[in-house]
Write an enzyme that holds these catalytic residues in place. Structure first.
Site, PDB file in Angstrom:
ATOM      1  N   ASP A   1       0.836  -1.199   0.000  1.00 25.81           N
ATOM      2  CA  ASP A   1       0.000   0.000   0.000  1.00 25.81           C
ATOM      3  C   ASP A   1       0.872   1.252   0.000  1.00 25.81           C
ATOM      4  OD1 ASP A   1      -2.192  -1.644   0.148  1.00 25.81           O
ATOM      5  OD2 ASP A   1      -2.512  -1.343   2.303  1.00 25.81           O
ATOM      6  N   LYS A   2       0.335   2.332  -0.490  1.00 25.03           N
ATOM      7  CA  LYS A   2       1.070   3.591  -0.546  1.00 25.03           C
ATOM      8  C   LYS A   2       1.610   3.984   0.816  1.00 25.03           C
ATOM      9  CE  LYS A   2       0.486   8.481  -1.803  1.00 25.03           C
ATOM     10  NZ  LYS A   2      -0.425   9.499  -2.386  1.00 25.03           N
TER      11      LYS A   2
END
Length: 346
Positions: free
Chosen positions: A162-163
Site C-alpha cells: 500500500d502507498k
C-alpha cells in the site's frame, strides 16, 4: 497455485515459446504430455508469464484456442495439441523516469530488494498520469534492466505494498526471474513478516485471523471482512503475535499493542482489514480506524522481513529492515509516557 495431477513422469515446464505480444502466441504441446487442464498448463509457461487471473480474462474473451477452436479453461490436454493465445495489444502509455530516492538493500543481475518509503505509490493507477511513483523511480535507477512482466505499465513489479506501508519489496530485473518470483508467491514459498502498532490490547496474544475479504459495496476504496457468500470474496489468513503492550500510567487502559504478523495470503489491505475486524485498527489508519492528533496519521505498518530461495541461484536469502522513523518516534514516546506490560502476566 495447484499443479498438474501427479504422475510417474512430471510434465516439464514448456520451452521454446514466444513471449506474448499483440501477435498470436502459439505452442505445440509435447506428444508425451500427461493429462492436464489447459489453464494449468498455460500458467506454467515461463515465457508466456501470465497469472491465472490474466488467463481467465483471455478465456472469457474467447482468445485461447486449441487446434484452431476456442477452448475453455477446463479443457483437458492429452498431448500434441496446437495452442494459440491472442494477446491484445497493450494500451498506449508513457512512463517517465524520475529521480526519486530508492533504498536498495540487495541487487544482482536477476532481482533487487528495496526498502520502500512510506507515502510512495507503487505504480500509476489505470489512466492516471503520475511521475512520482516507485515505477518511475525504478526506471531512473535501473533503466532498461527491469522485467516487463504481464503489464508493461508496471515494469519490475512482482508484488505491491500500500502507498502508506513502508518496507521490503522484491523487484524483478528479467522476465525469467519475474515469472519465477510470481510462482514463489503463488506457491507461498516466501516468508513475509510485518510489524504493526494497533490500538488497544490484542487478545489472545497470538492467533490466526481467517475470513473472506471483499471490496466494500458502498465505499469502493475500502475492503471488509465478510463471508464466502459475498460477491468477489476471497479467503484471507493472517497469523499474528503480540510483541509488546503499552498501558496508560494513570488508568488501567492498554493504549497500543505491537504485533508481528505473517501473511498466508496476499489480499489488498488484508492486515488493516483483519485488525480492524477485531476492533484493533492500526495506528494511523484513517480508512479503517480514526485520526490521531499526535504524530499525525502515518500508518504504523512496515514489511520488515522477507525470506526466500533465490529462484535463479538457489541461494537462501533473508532481509530485515528497522522500523521507519515515524514508528520509532511513537514507540519512543510510548516508552516515555506509558508502562510496558509483562506479557507473561497477561
Amino acid at each position: 497455485m495447484s499443479g498438474p495431477p501427479s504422475s510417474p513422469t512430471p510434465n516439464p515446464a514448456p520451452t521454446n515459446t514466444t513471449p506474448p505480444s499483440s501477435s498470436p502466441w502459439t505452442h505445440q504441446t509435447p506428444a508425451s504430455l500427461q493429462p492436464i487442464r489447459l489453464d494449468q498448463y498455460l500458467a506454467r509457461v515461463p515465457t508466456l508469464n501470465m497469472t491465472r487471473s490474466h488467463l481467465k480474462k483471455l478465456f472469457a474473451l474467447d482468445l485461447v484456442f486449441v487446434n484452431a477452436a476456442p477452448a475453455k479453461m477446463r479443457r483437458k490436454l492429452l498431448g500434441g495439441e496446437l495452442l494459440r493465445v491472442e494477446v491484445p495489444a497493450p494500451p498506449s502509455f508513457a512512463l517517465t523516469a524520475t529521480d526519486l530516492p530508492i533504498d536498495v538493500i540487495f541487487e544482482d543481475t536477476h532481482l533487487a530488494v528495496i526498502n520502500k518509503a512510506i507515502g510512495i505509490q507503487v505504480h500509476p493507477g489505470p489512466g492516471e498520469v503520475n511521475s512520482q511513483t516507485l515505477v518511475n523511480a525504478l526506471l531512473h535507477r535501473f533503466g532498461p534492466a527491469l522485467s516487463t512482466g504481464e503489464d508493461p505499465t508496471r515494469p519490475g513489479i512482482v508484488h505491491r505494498l500500500d502507498k502508506m506501508t513502508s518496507g521490503l519489496m522484491l523487484i524483478a530485473k528479467t522476465d525469467e526471474c519475474h515469472a519465477a518470483l510470481k510462482l514463489i508467491f503463488q506457491e507461498r514459498a516466501i516468508e513475509k513478516v510485518y510489524d504493526a502498532l494497533v490500538v488497544g490490547k490484542m487478545l489472545p496474544l497470538e492467533g490466526t485471523i481467517t475470513s473472506h475479504v471483499a471490496r466494500h459495496p458502498k465505499v469502493r476504496h475500502k475492503f471488509m471482512a465478510t463471508t464466502s457468500a459475498h460477491p468477489g470474496a476471497k479467503t484471507a489468513s493472517t497469523a499474528y503475535g503480540v510483541k509488546r503492550l503499552w498501558q496508560h500510567r494513570r488508568v488501567s487502559e492498554t493504549l497500543y499493542s505491537q504485533l508481528r504478523l505473517r501473511l498466508h495470503t496476499g489480499r489488498t489491505h488484508q492486515i488493516r482489514v483483519h485488525c480492524s475486524s477485531k476492533a484493533h485498527p492500526l495506528r494511523g489508519d484513517t480508512i479503517y480506524g480514526k485520526k490521531h492528533r499526535i504524530f499525525g496519521d502515518q500508518l504504523c505498518l512496515v514489511a520488515r522481513k522477507l525470506a526466500f530461495t533465490h529462484p535463479m541461484t538457489q541461494e537462501p536469502l533473508q532481509f530485515e529492515v528497522p522500523f521507519p522513523a515515524h514508528m520509532n518516534s511513537i514507540i519512543a514516546e510510548l516508552e516515555r509516557t506509558c508502562v510496558s506490560l509483562d506479557l507473561d502476566q497477561i
